[in-house]
Enzyme design. Structure first.
Site, mmCIF file in Angstrom:
data_model
loop_
_atom_site.group_PDB
_atom_site.id
_atom_site.type_symbol
_atom_site.label_atom_id
_atom_site.label_comp_id
_atom_site.label_asym_id
_atom_site.label_seq_id
_atom_site.Cartn_x
_atom_site.Cartn_y
_atom_site.Cartn_z
ATOM 1 N N HIS A 1 0.869 -1.193 0.000
ATOM 2 C CA HIS A 1 0.000 0.000 0.000
ATOM 3 C C HIS A 1 0.899 1.235 0.000
ATOM 4 O O HIS A 1 1.779 1.360 0.864
ATOM 5 C CB HIS A 1 -0.873 0.031 1.253
ATOM 6 C CG HIS A 1 -1.791 -1.140 1.386
ATOM 7 N ND1 HIS A 1 -3.061 -1.156 0.855
ATOM 8 C CD2 HIS A 1 -1.624 -2.347 1.978
ATOM 9 C CE1 HIS A 1 -3.643 -2.317 1.132
ATOM 10 N NE2 HIS A 1 -2.792 -3.061 1.813
ATOM 11 N N PRO B 1 -7.406 6.203 -4.290
ATOM 12 C CA PRO B 1 -7.492 7.587 -4.778
ATOM 13 C C PRO B 1 -8.211 8.451 -3.739
ATOM 14 O O PRO B 1 -9.259 8.048 -3.221
ATOM 15 C CB PRO B 1 -8.329 7.467 -6.054
ATOM 16 C CG PRO B 1 -8.239 6.029 -6.461
ATOM 17 C CD PRO B 1 -8.057 5.251 -5.192
ATOM 18 N N ASP C 1 -11.403 1.431 -0.653
ATOM 19 C CA ASP C 1 -11.432 1.374 0.813
ATOM 20 C C ASP C 1 -12.857 1.019 1.235
ATOM 21 O O ASP C 1 -13.797 1.747 0.942
ATOM 22 C CB ASP C 1 -11.024 2.737 1.393
ATOM 23 C CG ASP C 1 -10.938 2.718 2.913
ATOM 24 O OD1 ASP C 1 -11.544 1.829 3.556
ATOM 25 O OD2 ASP C 1 -10.279 3.611 3.470
ATOM 26 N N GLY D 1 -8.822 -1.752 3.364
ATOM 27 C CA GLY D 1 -9.438 -0.922 4.404
ATOM 28 C C GLY D 1 -9.812 -1.770 5.600
ATOM 29 O O GLY D 1 -9.706 -3.004 5.559
ATOM 30 N N GLU E 1 -9.107 -11.296 6.902
ATOM 31 C CA GLU E 1 -7.984 -10.703 7.646
ATOM 32 C C GLU E 1 -8.296 -10.757 9.135
ATOM 33 O O GLU E 1 -7.391 -10.738 9.969
ATOM 34 C CB GLU E 1 -7.802 -9.260 7.161
ATOM 35 C CG GLU E 1 -6.480 -8.627 7.531
ATOM 36 C CD GLU E 1 -6.320 -7.209 6.995
ATOM 37 O OE1 GLU E 1 -7.181 -6.740 6.198
ATOM 38 O OE2 GLU E 1 -5.330 -6.561 7.374
#
Ligand SMILES: CC(C)=CCNc1ncnc2c1ncn2[C@@H]1O[C@H](COP(=O)(O)O)[C@@H](O)[C@H]1O
Ligand SMILES: [Zn+2]
Length: 351
Positions: free
Chosen positions: A23, A105, A145, A178, A208
């Site tokens: 990232h 972005p 995100d 995110g 995750e």
């Protein structure tokens, strides 16, 4: 300086050729943070607020706060350009020959930065590094995100598609990332499906945290082209055989980030990392950094940690890095990358 962050390494594993999960704003080094802080002294930000050092651990929530601080520091086109160029040069200096960067972005009202300019600026950084002769190929994944919801996700896919077409293939895919505790993957299905249909490769952060089994079940049906983390997919950690079977059926590579998971406390120690589960199964697994700045690491260090934790030989590490080539999202470069890998390998075996 950087040595504060780095573990002492007796043998440096030079097999760290390919980075597939980084990232942008999580990869900002200490020296770049210093330059940003000097540009914005009024923010009163210290380095302790932007990185998690050796031995330190934070909750997932605390880790995500760190990105908010970094985003405050990186809020103009000039910042993005500097950050992206520094990050690319640092990966190259660590021996990385192919880098897939991902970034969300961002629009910043106060500085006038738009999402489109954000992406253009990252692309510009990639082009400038190339022109300056930095020895690395870089491709870009536009990130969604989860916090920003389904509508923004759809806009992001459109942006990614535009840039895929206008950059001659520098934008290769879409990332879903995110805070994993926010939102549900089902809301992103239409956007992800659209991305896939228009030719963008999909890398999704999956499982995750432990509570995401249903979501992973759903998202694995798309199916994604790669999986970020996949920490809680297998039954031993509360996932399921059905999830593992889906991943196996499509042979979907996993991007594994040891230090990130240990420092973010989703994995209790290096030896408990799910790398071993997938590696022993012979499943395509790629070692990655995730956020080299925030977690004070680099790709050499991650290879070194995998080797020492799981008792892998130099040869095992070379094979591991070689297999990463087949997992990249740039099929046009694979032959060139195989060549680079071959050129370096024989000299290292003589060590
Ligand atoms: C908290 C923790 C353990 C982080 C590692 N695991 C992660 N999981 C999900 N999304 C991430 C992670 N690390 C970075 N990101 C995403 O990357 C962003 C920072 O890079 P960028 O602004 O997209 O250029 C974060 O705001 C977040 O959306
Ligand atoms: Zn990640």
């Amino acid at each position: 300086n950087l040595s504060v962050c780095k573990l002492p390494t007796s043998t440096v594993f030079q097999s760290n050729r390919f980075e597939l999960h980084a990232h942008l704003n999580g990869s900002v080094s200490f020296s770049t943070i210093e330059k940003l802080v000097a540009r914005k002294p009024h923010l009163n930000i210290e380095h302790g607020m932007t990185a998690i050092r050796s031995g330190q651990r934070r909750t997932l929530d605390e880790c995500f706060q760190v990105f908010k601080v970094i985003h405050q520091l990186v809020d103009t086109e000039e910042d993005i350009l500097m950050v992206a160029k520094d990050v690319i040069r640092e990966f190259a200096a660590d021996g990385v020959k192919y880098l897939e960067l991902r970034s969300t972005p961002r629009k910043e009202k106060t500085t006038g930065m738009t999402k489109r300019r954000y992406v253009e600026t990252v692309i510009e950084a990639i082009r400038q590094c190339k022109n300056e002769g930095v020895d690395i190929e870089v491709r870009f994944l536009v990130a969604v995100d989860r916090r920003n919801g389904a509508e923004v996700a759809m806009e992001t896919v459109k942006l990614a598609e535009d840039f895929m077409l206008s950059t001659g293939g520098l934008v290769v895919g879409l990332d879903l990332s995110g805070d994993p505790t926010v939102g549900h993957g089902r809301d992103f299905l239409p956007a992800l499906q659209k991305a896939k249909n228009c030719g963008l490769k999909l890398s999704l952060h999956l499982s995750e945290v432990p509570s995401q089994a249903d979501e992973s079940e759903l998202l694995l049906n798309i199916p994604p082209d790669r999986i970020g983390h996949g920490t809680f997919l297998h039954p031993e950690v509360g996932g399921s055989q059905s999830l593992v079977d889906k991943v196996r059926k499509h042979n979907t590579p996993l991007e594994l980030c040891l230090t990130s998971n240990v420092k973010g406390q989703t994995v209790s120690s290096y030896s408990q990392h799910h790398f071993l589960y997938w590696y022993q199964m012979g499943h395509p697994s790629v070692i990655c950094t995730d956020d080299k700045g925030v977690f004070c690491t680099d790709l050499s260090q991650e290879y070194q940690l995998a080797a020492s934790t799981f008792n892998l030989s130099q040869e095992d590490m070379w094979t591991l890095s070689h297999k990463a080539i087949d997992c990249t999202f740039a099929p046009d470069l694979q032959q060139q990358l195989h060549q680079k890998w071959l050129e370096l390998q024989p000299t290292l075996f003589q060590l």
